[in-house]
Design an enzyme around this catalytic site. Structure first.
Site, PDB file in Angstrom:
ATOM      1  N   ILE A 117      11.850  -6.385  -3.936  1.00  9.86           N
ATOM      2  CA  ILE A 117      12.430  -7.059  -2.779  1.00  9.86           C
ATOM      3  C   ILE A 117      11.230  -7.650  -2.044  1.00  9.86           C
ATOM      4  O   ILE A 117      10.245  -6.953  -1.779  1.00  9.86           O
ATOM      5  CB  ILE A 117      13.250  -6.104  -1.884  1.00  9.86           C
ATOM      6  CG1 ILE A 117      13.839  -6.867  -0.685  1.00  9.86           C
ATOM      7  CG2 ILE A 117      12.469  -4.886  -1.442  1.00  9.86           C
ATOM      8  CD1 ILE A 117      14.837  -6.053   0.133  1.00  9.86           C
ATOM      9  N   SER A 118      11.271  -8.943  -1.791  1.00  6.64           N
ATOM     10  CA  SER A 118      10.088  -9.645  -1.281  1.00  6.64           C
ATOM     11  C   SER A 118       9.667  -9.146   0.091  1.00  6.64           C
ATOM     12  O   SER A 118      10.467  -8.641   0.883  1.00  6.64           O
ATOM     13  CB  SER A 118      10.359 -11.149  -1.213  1.00  6.64           C
ATOM     14  OG  SER A 118      10.479 -11.701  -2.494  1.00  6.64           O
ATOM     15  N   GLN A 119       8.368  -9.327   0.356  1.00  6.53           N
ATOM     16  CA  GLN A 119       7.812  -9.029   1.667  1.00  6.53           C
ATOM     17  C   GLN A 119       8.522  -9.899   2.706  1.00  6.53           C
ATOM     18  O   GLN A 119       8.707 -11.104   2.487  1.00  6.53           O
ATOM     19  CB  GLN A 119       6.322  -9.353   1.633  1.00  6.53           C
ATOM     20  CG  GLN A 119       5.580  -9.137   2.927  1.00  6.53           C
ATOM     21  CD  GLN A 119       4.117  -9.545   2.792  1.00  6.53           C
ATOM     22  OE1 GLN A 119       3.660  -9.902   1.716  1.00  6.53           O
ATOM     23  NE2 GLN A 119       3.397  -9.517   3.895  1.00  6.53           N
ATOM     24  N   ARG A 141      17.952  -4.696   6.507  1.00  5.33           N
ATOM     25  CA  ARG A 141      17.182  -4.610   5.265  1.00  5.33           C
ATOM     26  C   ARG A 141      17.208  -3.197   4.669  1.00  5.33           C
ATOM     27  O   ARG A 141      17.031  -3.024   3.457  1.00  5.33           O
ATOM     28  CB  ARG A 141      15.734  -5.065   5.534  1.00  5.33           C
ATOM     29  CG  ARG A 141      14.905  -5.369   4.280  1.00  5.33           C
ATOM     30  CD  ARG A 141      13.602  -6.077   4.649  1.00  5.33           C
ATOM     31  NE  ARG A 141      12.847  -6.482   3.467  1.00  5.33           N
ATOM     32  CZ  ARG A 141      11.806  -5.803   2.981  1.00  5.33           C
ATOM     33  NH1 ARG A 141      11.410  -4.689   3.568  1.00  5.33           N
ATOM     34  NH2 ARG A 141      11.171  -6.236   1.903  1.00  5.33           N
TER      35      ARG A 141
END
Length: 215
Positions: free
Chosen positions: A63-65, A37
């Site tokens: 950017i999503s959790q 990530r």
């Protein structure tokens, strides 16, 4: 792009964090544990890459959790070979998780700058979903029907076009609500004109844009 022992250790800790919040699908956890990530972050921000939180990526998007990505992925119950439509490519992180789960991924992005960046960036990481630019609130009818559809932005209502583009037996995972908070829903198409709706916990997503989103 370096993926060091330190980075892998941070990922292992992230997997434990997500697991502690109720994610039980071992394949989803393995995907979270595999994907670097930090490649999505500038070097100065690497410490943030493995925190369980969303992070801005430009164009008003995030950017999503990781937990959110894992939660939606688990709800989809992906089988290898599933044909999946993702509404909202964003950074591409969710698309990579879907690919790691063995899905054939079609992903559509409303923001041109994000679309161009992610379409260029993901292949450098070795991932090649089918990229499209356009209004995801209308789905992507030319490749329908889909086994599963995932929406990674908050919708005011469930777009009928997305249900229409599902196979019978397929499901749509979508956050629905206002622009401050949304309830995660899983809508299963049980017949040509029949659906079953399930409602899960609250989340906060960026708004779904487009004709059937927040215009």
């Amino acid at each position: 792009m370096e993926d060091s022992y330190r980075h892998k250790g941070m990922r292992r800790q992230l997997v434990k964090t997500v697991q502690a919040q109720g994610i039980t699908d071992e394949r989803v956890l393995a995907a979270i544990g595999k994907i670097p990530r930090h490649f999505f972050f500038e070097n100065a921000l690497v410490e943030h890459a493995y925190e369980d939180k969303a992070f801005p990526i430009g164009a008003g998007q995030t950017i999503s959790q990781p937990y959110t990505v894992a939660f939606q992925s688990q709800l989809l119950q992906i089988k290898p070979g599933d044909k999946i439509l993702e509404i909202g490519t964003g950074s591409g992180y969710q698309a990579i998780v879907l690919l790691e789960l063995g899905a054939e991924v079609y992903t559509i992005e409303y923001q041109k700058t994000l679309y161009e960046h992610t379409k260029s960036f993901l292949p450098k990481m070795g991932y090649k979903p089918n990229f499209f630019y356009g209004d995801g609130s209308q789905g992507l009818s030319r490749f329908a029907p889909y086994d599963k559809i995932i929406v990674t932005a908050g919708a005011p209502t469930v777009p009928n076009a997305l249900i229409d583009q599902l196979k019978v037996g397929g499901c749509l995972v979508i956050p629905v609500g206002n622009q401050k908070t949304q309830q995660m829903m899983r809508i299963t198409k049980t017949g040509e004109s029949k659906i079953k709706s399930e409602v899960f916990k609250d989340f906060k997503f960026v708004p779904l844009l487009g004709d059937d989103g927040w215009k």
